[in-house]
Design a protein around this motif. Structure first.
Motif, PDB file in Angstrom:
ATOM      1  N   ARG A  81       0.827  -1.203   0.000  1.00  0.00           N
ATOM      2  CA  ARG A  81       0.000   0.000   0.000  1.00  0.00           C
ATOM      3  C   ARG A  81       0.865   1.259   0.000  1.00  0.00           C
ATOM      4  O   ARG A  81       0.600   2.198  -0.751  1.00  0.00           O
ATOM      5  N   GLU A  85       0.639   4.052  -2.904  1.00  0.00           N
ATOM      6  CA  GLU A  85       0.296   5.433  -2.559  1.00  0.00           C
ATOM      7  C   GLU A  85       1.410   6.394  -2.977  1.00  0.00           C
ATOM      8  O   GLU A  85       1.142   7.487  -3.481  1.00  0.00           O
ATOM      9  N   VAL A  89      -1.389   6.232  -6.405  1.00  0.00           N
ATOM     10  CA  VAL A  89      -2.605   5.417  -6.487  1.00  0.00           C
ATOM     11  C   VAL A  89      -3.543   5.779  -5.332  1.00  0.00           C
ATOM     12  O   VAL A  89      -3.117   5.873  -4.178  1.00  0.00           O
ATOM     13  N   PHE A  91      -6.578   5.135  -2.670  1.00  0.00           N
ATOM     14  CA  PHE A  91      -7.189   4.053  -1.898  1.00  0.00           C
ATOM     15  C   PHE A  91      -8.527   4.511  -1.334  1.00  0.00           C
ATOM     16  O   PHE A  91      -8.756   5.699  -1.139  1.00  0.00           O
ATOM     17  N   PHE A 107      -8.290  -0.168  -3.737  1.00  0.00           N
ATOM     18  CA  PHE A 107      -7.689   0.942  -4.462  1.00  0.00           C
ATOM     19  C   PHE A 107      -8.288   1.013  -5.858  1.00  0.00           C
ATOM     20  O   PHE A 107      -9.097   0.159  -6.232  1.00  0.00           O
ATOM     21  N   TYR A 108      -7.919   2.048  -6.609  1.00  0.00           N
ATOM     22  CA  TYR A 108      -8.547   2.289  -7.911  1.00  0.00           C
ATOM     23  C   TYR A 108      -7.513   2.445  -9.012  1.00  0.00           C
ATOM     24  O   TYR A 108      -6.461   3.046  -8.804  1.00  0.00           O
TER      25      TYR A 108
END
Length: 125
Positions: A81, A85, A89, A91, A107-108
């Motif tokens: 993560r 990030e 990215v 979340f 997340f997308y």
């Protein structure tokens, strides 16, 4: 080199109204077998015929038709993560932990498609 190192598992998660009825349907129609039912958290997983791939059934009162979320297994969700990030990215909220079972984080992708990371906590025991 990728930002995150995935393990060899993927779960295709879908929303259903009744996990037990859906598990029966997937068994009768496609030959999938239940791995387990976690009734206290509204989740079931079934085998597929693809190595490392399971089908996850998440119970919801009103599931969205066509809803499917690929869940990618990772050994260390905190590092994965943090790396995603740092690469920009987005979340959806905090990492969620189900004690002794799993840690997940949604997340997308750039088009807003939901994806999920999952760290299997049962392997650590």
């Amino acid at each position: 080199m990728p930002v995150v190192t995935l393990d060899e598992t993927i779960t295709i998660a879908i929303s259903v109204r009744d996990r037990h009825a859906s598990a029966k349907w997937y068994g009768e129609m496609l030959g999938f077998e239940p791995l387990y039912h976690a009734d206290d958290v509204g989740w079931s997983e079934l085998t597929t015929f693809s190595k490392g791939v399971t089908l996850g059934l998440g119970e919801q009162a009103e599931p969205a038709p066509g809803n499917s979320v690929p869940v990618f297994g990772v050994a260390d969700i905190q590092t994965a993560r943090r790396n995603l990030e740092a690469a920009g990215v987005a979340f959806d909220g905090e990492t969620i932990e189900i004690d002794g079972m799993v840690r997940t984080a949604t997340f997308y992708d750039p088009d807003g498609n939901a994806l999920m990371l999952a760290e299997d906590l049962t392997k650590a025991a």
